[in-house]
Design a protein around this motif. Structure first.
Motif, mmCIF file in Angstrom:
data_model
loop_
_atom_site.group_PDB
_atom_site.id
_atom_site.type_symbol
_atom_site.label_atom_id
_atom_site.label_comp_id
_atom_site.label_asym_id
_atom_site.label_seq_id
_atom_site.Cartn_x
_atom_site.Cartn_y
_atom_site.Cartn_z
ATOM 1 N N UNK A 154 0.689 -0.954 -0.233
ATOM 2 C CA UNK A 154 -0.142 -0.011 -0.340
ATOM 3 C C UNK A 154 0.716 1.100 0.032
ATOM 4 N N UNK A 155 0.629 2.231 -0.409
ATOM 5 C CA UNK A 155 0.769 3.242 -0.619
ATOM 6 C C UNK A 155 1.429 3.995 0.973
ATOM 7 N N UNK A 156 2.864 4.476 0.950
ATOM 8 C CA UNK A 156 3.076 4.558 2.565
ATOM 9 C C UNK A 156 2.983 6.159 2.452
ATOM 10 N N UNK A 157 3.438 7.242 1.188
ATOM 11 C CA UNK A 157 3.519 7.827 2.054
ATOM 12 C C UNK A 157 2.343 9.314 2.034
ATOM 13 N N UNK A 158 2.146 10.308 2.748
ATOM 14 C CA UNK A 158 1.138 10.616 3.720
ATOM 15 C C UNK A 158 -0.058 11.407 2.327
ATOM 16 N N UNK A 159 0.913 12.011 1.300
ATOM 17 C CA UNK A 159 -0.145 12.625 0.474
ATOM 18 C C UNK A 159 -1.488 11.203 0.066
ATOM 19 N N UNK A 160 -0.529 10.446 -0.533
ATOM 20 C CA UNK A 160 -1.331 9.229 -0.781
ATOM 21 C C UNK A 160 -1.411 8.183 -0.452
ATOM 22 N N UNK A 161 -2.509 7.960 1.205
ATOM 23 C CA UNK A 161 -2.646 6.566 2.400
ATOM 24 C C UNK A 161 -4.365 7.144 1.872
ATOM 25 N N UNK A 162 -4.955 8.204 1.459
ATOM 26 C CA UNK A 162 -6.539 7.816 2.180
ATOM 27 C C UNK A 162 -7.227 6.904 0.549
ATOM 28 N N UNK A 163 -7.872 6.279 0.877
ATOM 29 C CA UNK A 163 -8.014 5.364 1.013
ATOM 30 C C UNK A 163 -7.732 4.081 0.449
ATOM 31 N N UNK A 164 -6.041 4.068 0.811
ATOM 32 C CA UNK A 164 -5.133 3.312 0.995
ATOM 33 C C UNK A 164 -5.580 1.686 1.654
ATOM 34 N N UNK A 165 -5.952 0.987 1.123
ATOM 35 C CA UNK A 165 -6.351 -0.498 1.453
ATOM 36 C C UNK A 165 -7.644 -0.887 1.817
ATOM 37 N N UNK A 166 -8.580 0.318 0.818
ATOM 38 C CA UNK A 166 -9.813 0.188 0.989
ATOM 39 C C UNK A 166 -10.150 -1.059 -0.323
ATOM 40 N N UNK A 214 -7.946 -3.450 -4.972
ATOM 41 C CA UNK A 214 -7.663 -3.048 -3.491
ATOM 42 C C UNK A 214 -6.942 -1.798 -3.535
ATOM 43 N N UNK A 215 -7.523 -0.935 -3.368
ATOM 44 C CA UNK A 215 -6.721 1.208 -3.697
ATOM 45 C C UNK A 215 -5.044 0.640 -3.198
ATOM 46 N N UNK A 216 -4.205 0.344 -4.050
ATOM 47 C CA UNK A 216 -3.105 0.830 -3.971
ATOM 48 C C UNK A 216 -2.812 2.438 -3.075
ATOM 49 N N UNK A 217 -3.230 3.294 -3.788
ATOM 50 C CA UNK A 217 -3.648 5.096 -3.100
ATOM 51 C C UNK A 217 -3.861 5.659 -3.933
ATOM 52 N N UNK A 218 -4.171 7.008 -3.189
ATOM 53 C CA UNK A 218 -4.989 8.028 -4.352
ATOM 54 C C UNK A 218 -4.066 9.024 -4.046
ATOM 55 N N UNK A 219 -4.301 10.026 -5.421
ATOM 56 C CA UNK A 219 -3.431 11.126 -5.331
ATOM 57 C C UNK A 219 -4.720 12.932 -5.768
ATOM 58 N N UNK A 243 -0.254 13.013 -9.032
ATOM 59 C CA UNK A 243 -0.793 11.355 -9.453
ATOM 60 C C UNK A 243 1.121 10.688 -10.190
ATOM 61 N N UNK A 244 1.713 11.518 -10.566
ATOM 62 C CA UNK A 244 3.431 10.934 -10.796
ATOM 63 C C UNK A 244 3.727 10.690 -10.002
ATOM 64 N N UNK A 245 3.653 11.373 -8.564
ATOM 65 C CA UNK A 245 4.376 10.561 -7.250
ATOM 66 C C UNK A 245 4.067 9.857 -6.751
ATOM 67 N N UNK A 246 2.324 9.147 -7.078
ATOM 68 C CA UNK A 246 1.823 7.648 -6.543
ATOM 69 C C UNK A 246 1.885 6.849 -7.650
ATOM 70 N N UNK A 247 2.502 7.908 -8.922
ATOM 71 C CA UNK A 247 2.925 6.458 -9.233
ATOM 72 C C UNK A 247 4.405 5.795 -9.507
ATOM 73 N N UNK A 248 4.966 7.292 -9.297
ATOM 74 C CA UNK A 248 6.515 6.801 -9.196
ATOM 75 C C UNK A 248 6.719 5.789 -8.122
ATOM 76 N N UNK A 249 5.603 5.975 -6.384
ATOM 77 C CA UNK A 249 6.118 5.748 -5.672
ATOM 78 C C UNK A 249 5.854 4.011 -5.630
#
Ligand SMILES: Cc1cc2nc3c(=O)[nH]c(=O)nc-3n(C[C@H](O)[C@H](O)[C@H](O)COP(=O)(O)OP(=O)(O)OC[C@H]3O[C@@H](n4cnc5c(N)ncnc54)[C@H](O)[C@@H]3O)c2cc1C
Length: 554
Positions: free
Chosen positions: A450-462, A529-534, A539-545
């Motif tokens: 799952x995304x770990x960085x704070x801006x990407x964690x919304x809904x992560x894991x749902x 499962x949502x990996x992360x949101x942005x 979006x670019x940073x989310x995909x790079x993560x």
């Protein structure tokens, strides 16, 4: 599909030629992966519902599978009757759904009755956002037959029935295939090599034993008689009203889709409806000394007669079970992964044993497919147990707790229990908690890929919502791959098969956009499962993560 080269006459593994590579089965480190159509199949051992679903998910992801089971026919005895929405969603992904060979009856209220048959707690159907009912009844033998038919029709599945795994010669690792010892239908021993093995060989898993993996937990001394019957004729049972139940205080009617626990200290029982007007009954047997022969038809008849207000219905199947609450202490050994009852056993009271196994299949199949194809680093498979274990522990604890409530035999303790439960269930907070389905352990992932960085964690894991979406269902309209929802392109993930799905391609997705807000984009795994949101800009940073994770660094 048939690939006899995968089976070899028995002998020391290092002297057998492997379809995969060098004679000793070694893959040289750094060696380029063979093209997909020459890569050896993944082996799935055990084609109960979990193994069959896992094999179908793999095949639908483009992975060839050798699917083996020691039995020629599906298991005919009564077992699971209830599925939840997550389990139905995994079956949807495997191509199996209500009305297409499988009959599913959406569930109503789950009711616990105390002494005198009086209701103590009522759990309404939990609200869901998955497009499937939170509780549904089905017949396990029918589900297994449908899955078996799908396997037979699947060109990427090489079905080998009557093949038994005897042991594991090597669990495999990054450089070596796993090696299983098997016997075929004619009794000939051979070895089977595989880049990955999914061990779905049930509660007595020979593979788990061979790997030295232990099951931790408890086994209940109680024995339950489990009986499936026809409808209850002559009791006024209609579509609108279920069979009468002779509770000590007098007959009470079941609603047709309700599931009942009779926490009666004189003889705890369970009753539920099955599709097609059939019924499931479960009776706690007395302690060994007074038990007699519980399989004896007269004993079964007597137990049913105590509960049926009218003539006793025809018995279809009856079996005695002991229940266990146990979890394997290791779910992955090298290239061998344990799934379903091979990995965990739960008492049936929460209706979660098979649901958990199907969640395993949904969680692990895409990861094995990604590792098999070379997209993912094999450490991705370490996230399987990390993601699944907390939920398995929580649902097993719920089942054990329910069992303790229902099995209470001492009259005074049962009175106390009834008083406390009735009072607690009547409080406003608990009523709200029950109505919102709060009693169900949430299957949202808390850790793992799952995304770990704070801006990407919304809904992560749902889980991505599917409810409210018009037919065909949303999962079926999205590619069975990583999806970048709300974006125009999948950036660095595109070369690994991820697909961008802009909002314009999902016209009825207003609910989804509201759900995601304030984010604009969601990166969704193949298991939905949502990996992360942005935000759109992020979006670019989310995909790079994501691109730096084991899922994309194979
Ligand atoms: C009375 C009862 C009620 C239940 N109610 C529910 C419920 O309502 N909801 C729910 O979710 N769960 C319920 N469960 C649990 C559910 O039935 C199991 O969790 C589920 O069947 C496990 O599926 P599986 O595919 O992991 O294992 P199994 O169904 O046991 O399949 C294992 C397969 O492996 C094969 N096999 C075994 N050994 C070998 C070998 N050495 N080589 C090759 N093949 C092998 C077997 O032939 C079999 O086909 C209930 C269970 C019981 C007993």
């Amino acid at each position: 599909m048939s690939d006899p080269s995968q089976e070899r006459p028995a002998g020391p593994p290092d002297r057998d030629a492997s379809a995969a590579g060098p004679v000793d089965g070694t893959r040289a480190t750094g060696e380029a992966l063979p093209p997909a159509d020459t890569r050896p199949p993944v082996v799935v051992v055990g084609l109960g519902p979990v193994g069959a679903a896992a094999a179908l998910l793999l095949a639908r992801a483009g992975v060839p599978v050798v699917a083996i089971d020691r039995d020629l026919e599906v298991y005919p005895h009564p077992r699971a009757v209830a599925l939840d929405d997550d389990a139905l969603r995994v079956l949807q992904a495997a191509g199996v759904r209500d009305g297409e060979g499988l009959d599913v009856l959406p569930g109503g209220t789950v009711r616990i009755r105390g002494r005198g048959g009086r209701p103590l707690v009522e759990l309404g159907p939990p609200p869901t956002a998955t497009g499937h009912p939170g509780l549904a009844f089905f017949r396990q033998p029918q589900l297994e037959r449908v899955l078996r038919e799908r396997l037979e029709a699947e060109p990427l599945v090489d079905l080998r029935l009557g093949t038994t795994v005897l042991g594991v010669d090597a669990p495999g690792d990054a450089d070596h295939d796993a090696v299983l010892r098997v016997t075929g239908r004619d009794g000939t021993a051979s070895v089977l090599r595989a880049p990955w093995v999914l061990a779905c060989d049930g509660g007595r898993s020979a593979i788990r034993t061979a790997l030295g993996v232990r099951l931790r937990g408890t086994s209940s001394p109680s024995r339950w008689l489990v009986v499936d019957t026809d409808g209850v004729a002559g009791t006024g049972e209609t579509e609108a009203a279920g069979p009468g139940v002779r509770a000590p205080a007098g007959p009470a009617a079941f609603a047709p889709a309700d599931f009942e626990f009779g926490a009666d200290p004189h003889g705890p029982w369970v009753h539920g409806p099955l599709p097609g007007g059939a019924h499931r009954w479960e009776f706690l047997l007395p302690p060994t000394a007074d038990r007699g022969d519980p399989d004896d038809p007269a004993a079964v008849h007597a137990l049913l007669a105590r509960r049926c207000a009218g003539p006793v219905p025809e018995v279809r199947r009856a079996a005695v079970y002991a229940f266990h609450a146990r979890v394997a202490d290791r779910w992955r050994t090298g290239r061998v992964l344990l799934l379903g009852d091979a990995a965990h056993l739960s008492p049936p009271f929460a209706g979660q044993g098979l649901c958990a196994g199907l969640r395993d299949a949904g969680n692990v199949a895409w990861k094995v497919a990604a590792a098999w194809s070379g997209t993912a680093d094999e450490s991705l498979l370490d996230t399987y147990a990390r993601e699944r274990l907390p939920h398995v522990v929580a649902t097993t604890a719920l089942a054990v707790g329910l069992g303790l409530v229902v099995e209470l035999r001492r009259a005074r303790a049962a009175s106390l229990r009834d008083g406390v439960l009735r009072r607690v269930a009547a409080t406003r907070g608990v009523r709200r908690w029950i109505a919102s389905g709060g009693w169900r352990p949430p299957s949202t992932l808390g850790a793992g890929l799952l995304a770990r960085s704070r801006p990407h964690r919304g809904r992560a894991g749902e889980a991505l919502p599917q409810a409210g979406a018009a037919a065909p269902m949303r999962d079926d309209r999205l590619p069975r791959a990583w999806v970048v929802l709300g974006a125009e392109d999948a950036g660095p993930l595109a070369r690994h098969g991820a697909t961008a799905v802009p909002w314009s391609a999902l016209p009825d997705a207003e609910d989804l956009r509201r759900w995601l807000a304030p984010a604009d984009v969601a990166l969704v795994r193949p298991d939905r499962v949502v990996y992360g949101t942005a935000s759109a800009a992020g979006c670019g940073a989310l995909l790079a993560e994501a691109a730096r994770t084991s899922a994309f660094t194979g």
